[in-house]
Design a protein around this motif. Structure first.
Motif, mmCIF file in Angstrom:
data_model
loop_
_atom_site.group_PDB
_atom_site.id
_atom_site.type_symbol
_atom_site.label_atom_id
_atom_site.label_comp_id
_atom_site.label_asym_id
_atom_site.label_seq_id
_atom_site.Cartn_x
_atom_site.Cartn_y
_atom_site.Cartn_z
ATOM 1 N N GLN A 346 0.834 -1.206 0.000
ATOM 2 C CA GLN A 346 0.000 0.000 0.000
ATOM 3 C C GLN A 346 0.865 1.251 0.000
ATOM 4 N N TRP A 347 1.945 1.222 0.769
ATOM 5 C CA TRP A 347 2.839 2.373 0.802
ATOM 6 C C TRP A 347 3.474 2.589 -0.571
ATOM 7 N N CYS A 348 3.961 1.531 -1.196
ATOM 8 C CA CYS A 348 4.584 1.651 -2.512
ATOM 9 C C CYS A 348 3.594 2.182 -3.550
ATOM 10 N N GLN A 349 2.354 1.755 -3.462
ATOM 11 C CA GLN A 349 1.333 2.238 -4.390
ATOM 12 C C GLN A 349 1.116 3.745 -4.245
ATOM 13 N N HIS A 350 0.989 4.186 -3.005
ATOM 14 C CA HIS A 350 0.685 5.595 -2.751
ATOM 15 C C HIS A 350 1.885 6.511 -2.991
ATOM 16 N N HIS A 351 3.098 5.952 -2.928
ATOM 17 C CA HIS A 351 4.304 6.788 -3.044
ATOM 18 C C HIS A 351 5.136 6.427 -4.270
ATOM 19 N N HIS A 353 5.360 7.615 -7.134
ATOM 20 C CA HIS A 353 5.883 8.737 -7.906
ATOM 21 C C HIS A 353 6.886 9.577 -7.118
ATOM 22 N N ASP A 354 7.163 9.194 -5.869
ATOM 23 C CA ASP A 354 8.195 9.900 -5.098
ATOM 24 C C ASP A 354 9.570 9.622 -5.704
ATOM 25 N N PRO A 355 10.542 10.486 -5.460
ATOM 26 C CA PRO A 355 11.911 10.186 -5.916
ATOM 27 C C PRO A 355 12.389 8.841 -5.377
ATOM 28 N N VAL A 356 13.124 8.115 -6.213
ATOM 29 C CA VAL A 356 13.565 6.765 -5.848
ATOM 30 C C VAL A 356 14.395 6.776 -4.574
ATOM 31 N N VAL A 357 15.232 7.785 -4.397
ATOM 32 C CA VAL A 357 16.078 7.837 -3.206
ATOM 33 C C VAL A 357 15.220 7.950 -1.940
ATOM 34 N N GLU A 358 14.119 8.691 -2.020
ATOM 35 C CA GLU A 358 13.229 8.813 -0.860
ATOM 36 C C GLU A 358 12.468 7.517 -0.618
ATOM 37 N N LEU A 383 12.850 -13.632 7.822
ATOM 38 C CA LEU A 383 13.313 -12.295 7.469
ATOM 39 C C LEU A 383 13.656 -12.213 5.972
ATOM 40 N N TRP A 384 14.316 -13.239 5.454
ATOM 41 C CA TRP A 384 14.665 -13.244 4.035
ATOM 42 C C TRP A 384 13.419 -13.290 3.160
ATOM 43 N N ARG A 385 12.423 -14.017 3.611
ATOM 44 C CA ARG A 385 11.188 -14.076 2.835
ATOM 45 C C ARG A 385 10.555 -12.691 2.748
ATOM 46 N N PHE A 386 10.533 -11.985 3.857
ATOM 47 C CA PHE A 386 9.977 -10.636 3.853
ATOM 48 C C PHE A 386 10.806 -9.719 2.959
ATOM 49 N N TYR A 387 12.110 -9.816 3.058
ATOM 50 C CA TYR A 387 12.997 -8.987 2.237
ATOM 51 C C TYR A 387 12.744 -9.218 0.747
ATOM 52 N N ARG A 388 12.660 -10.498 0.351
ATOM 53 C CA ARG A 388 12.454 -10.799 -1.068
ATOM 54 C C ARG A 388 11.110 -10.285 -1.567
ATOM 55 N N VAL A 389 10.071 -10.412 -0.744
ATOM 56 C CA VAL A 389 8.753 -9.929 -1.152
ATOM 57 C C VAL A 389 8.759 -8.415 -1.283
ATOM 58 N N VAL A 390 9.384 -7.719 -0.327
ATOM 59 C CA VAL A 390 9.469 -6.257 -0.401
ATOM 60 C C VAL A 390 10.208 -5.835 -1.664
ATOM 61 N N ARG A 391 11.287 -6.525 -1.980
ATOM 62 C CA ARG A 391 12.051 -6.202 -3.186
ATOM 63 C C ARG A 391 11.201 -6.379 -4.444
ATOM 64 N N ARG A 392 10.396 -7.452 -4.457
ATOM 65 C CA ARG A 392 9.540 -7.710 -5.621
ATOM 66 C C ARG A 392 8.399 -6.705 -5.708
ATOM 67 N N VAL A 393 7.813 -6.373 -4.561
ATOM 68 C CA VAL A 393 6.707 -5.405 -4.541
ATOM 69 C C VAL A 393 7.180 -4.039 -5.016
ATOM 70 N N TRP A 394 8.362 -3.630 -4.578
ATOM 71 C CA TRP A 394 8.886 -2.322 -4.992
ATOM 72 C C TRP A 394 9.078 -2.293 -6.510
ATOM 73 N N LYS A 395 9.607 -3.384 -7.067
ATOM 74 C CA LYS A 395 9.797 -3.452 -8.527
ATOM 75 C C LYS A 395 8.459 -3.325 -9.246
ATOM 76 N N THR A 396 7.434 -3.980 -8.715
ATOM 77 C CA THR A 396 6.109 -3.938 -9.343
ATOM 78 C C THR A 396 5.598 -2.515 -9.451
ATOM 79 N N TRP A 397 5.715 -1.743 -8.368
ATOM 80 C CA TRP A 397 5.152 -0.395 -8.377
ATOM 81 C C TRP A 397 6.054 0.603 -9.081
ATOM 82 N N THR A 399 7.595 -0.277 -11.812
ATOM 83 C CA THR A 399 7.238 -0.581 -13.189
ATOM 84 C C THR A 399 5.956 0.144 -13.587
ATOM 85 N N ARG A 400 5.002 0.222 -12.668
ATOM 86 C CA ARG A 400 3.707 0.815 -13.012
ATOM 87 C C ARG A 400 3.779 2.328 -13.200
#
Length: 437
Positions: A346-351, A353-358, A383-397, A399-400
């Protein structure tokens, strides 16, 4: 702790039956000022719409004025502001937010009452107590199950605990130790003040608003008498074998050496709680075989693995230690992991368009917070499972936001090189007596 509070603690420890008749004088302007400084600076405002920052500029003068109104009985508690936060089951949890000056007086009162009740509370209680944390309770679970003789666990859940507390019975418990009429009137004001929701003032007959500064202490007092003291001094002497309780706020487990003891307590526990207006959740309260004997039998004869139980966000599992003995491993509960992932998505969706560094900085704060709580030694894979999912979710948003241009993994890898995500790390050491054999 001030000299006055230290002396109060000494008196409470010396005589567990003493009632304290003069306490309100400890709510000095200095105590109120100190209470203000200990409030969360980013906490939501109550119905007065006053935040910490609003009061910070003239905190000393405001503390003196608040003290004058307390001593002249002109202080009035304001209604609570009701908000809702989502729960794992898709429902919502009501949170009651007090006005700023009510937070200040409640915080100062908690400091006074803690000096007394910290001498009464038992070692099995960990929630909302100075110097204790959820991880202390989790360490206690490991010690009890790995080094003790526990073979059965009663996993218990109280339905809507904070809203179910019977106020008259709560005040009877409080008055066993507190005899100061001024302090008792303050507590009653906070219990009966009511909640403002959608412009309407709602007044309930039971409960202590979850969100008030005073509520965790009052909730601990209630369960101290209803559960802890009863289990320690009434139940355990009647049992055949060893038994232990580990409680964090209203979340607790009971451990037993013998099944017959566990079944007896299971039968009477619901009756004991019902006497004080509390109800066990029928689907979340269960008795299971868990411990060294269950693991040894499974290791020798196979069949279904020993059952697991959930406590404080972790699923507890019977496992083999590095030396081939018995130990307890913990994993992030599936519901908690799902909730954390949904919050990041949800955070990635709402943000997006923010600068990537932020975005990277914010996601690393979320990862760091997750590792800080869930980074227990046996939960590295979680912990690794959460990390991998976060990495994938960030890529998804990411891309959009590129309007049809797909962000492939090669380009994403270059982005992660420039803006790396914080990798998993264990943040909690093995408990001294709960480490693997």
């Amino acid at each position: 702790m001030s000299t006055e509070l230290s002396r109060l603690a000494e008196l409470a420890k010396a005589d567990s039956t003493q009632r304290f008749l003069s306490l309100a004088h400890l709510l000095t302007p200095e105590a109120l000022m100190q209470a203000f400084r200990h409030l969360r600076k980013d906490a939501s405002a109550g119905v007065d719409h006053v935040t910490y920052a609003d009061d910070d500029g003239n905190a000393t003068g405001n503390s003196q004025q608040l003290h004058d109104r307390l001593t002249s009985h002109r202080y009035r508690a304001q209604p609570l502001r009701r908000v809702y936060i989502p729960k794992e089951q898709g429902t919502q949890r009501p949170i009651s937010i007090p006005a700023l000056e009510d937070k200040i007086v409640q915080r100062a009162t908690v400091e006074v009452l803690n000096a007394i009740y910290e001498q009464d509370f038992l070692a099995c209680s960990y929630g909302f107590r100075p110097g204790r944390s959820p991880h202390d309770a989790l360490d206690a679970v490991g010690r009890t199950l790995c080094r003790g003789s526990a073979a059965y666990v009663l996993e218990a859940d109280i339905c809507g605990y904070f809203d179910a507390i019977v106020r008259n019975q709560l005040m009877e418990f409080v008055e066993r130790r507190i005899g100061d009429g001024s302090l008792l009137r303050l507590i009653r004001k906070w219990l009966h003040v009511g909640v403002l929701e959608d412009g309407r003032l709602l007044v309930t007959e039971t409960g202590t608003g979850q969100g008030q500064v005073i509520s965790p202490l009052l909730a601990n007092v209630y369960l101290h008498y209803v559960l802890d003291d009863w289990f320690e001094h009434v139940v355990k002497p009647c049992l055949r074998g060893a038994a232990s309780e580990i409680r964090y706020a209203d979340d607790f487990i009971l451990c037993f050496q013998y099944r017959e003891d566990a079944e007896r307590v299971h039968r009477v526990l619901s009756k004991r709680l019902a006497k004080y207006g509390l109800t066990l959740h029928p689907e979340k309260t269960r008795l299971l075989e868990f411990g060294r004997s269950a693991w040894t039998r499974w290791a020798a004869h196979g069949g279904p693995r020993p059952a697991t139980f959930d406590f404080l966000g972790f699923t507890h599992v019977c496992a083999s230690s590095r030396r081939g003995g018995f130990t307890v491993h913990v994993r992030t509960m599936r519901k908690r992991l799902k909730r954390s992932v949904q919050a990041v998505a949800q955070w990635c969706q709402h943000h997006r368009h923010d600068p990537v560094v932020e975005q990277a900085a914010a996601l690393n704060r979320k990862l760091r917070g997750h590792y800080q709580y869930y980074g227990r030694p046996t939960n590295y894979h979680g912990l690794w499972r959460f990390y991998r999912v976060v990495r994938r979710v960030w890529k998804t948003w990411l891309t959009r936001r590129t309007r049809g241009k797909t962000l492939n993994w090669t380009d994403y890898g270059h982005l992660l090189t420039l803006h790396p995500l914080l990798r998993p790390r264990i943040t909690h050491a093995w408990a001294t007596t709960g480490s693997p054999g």
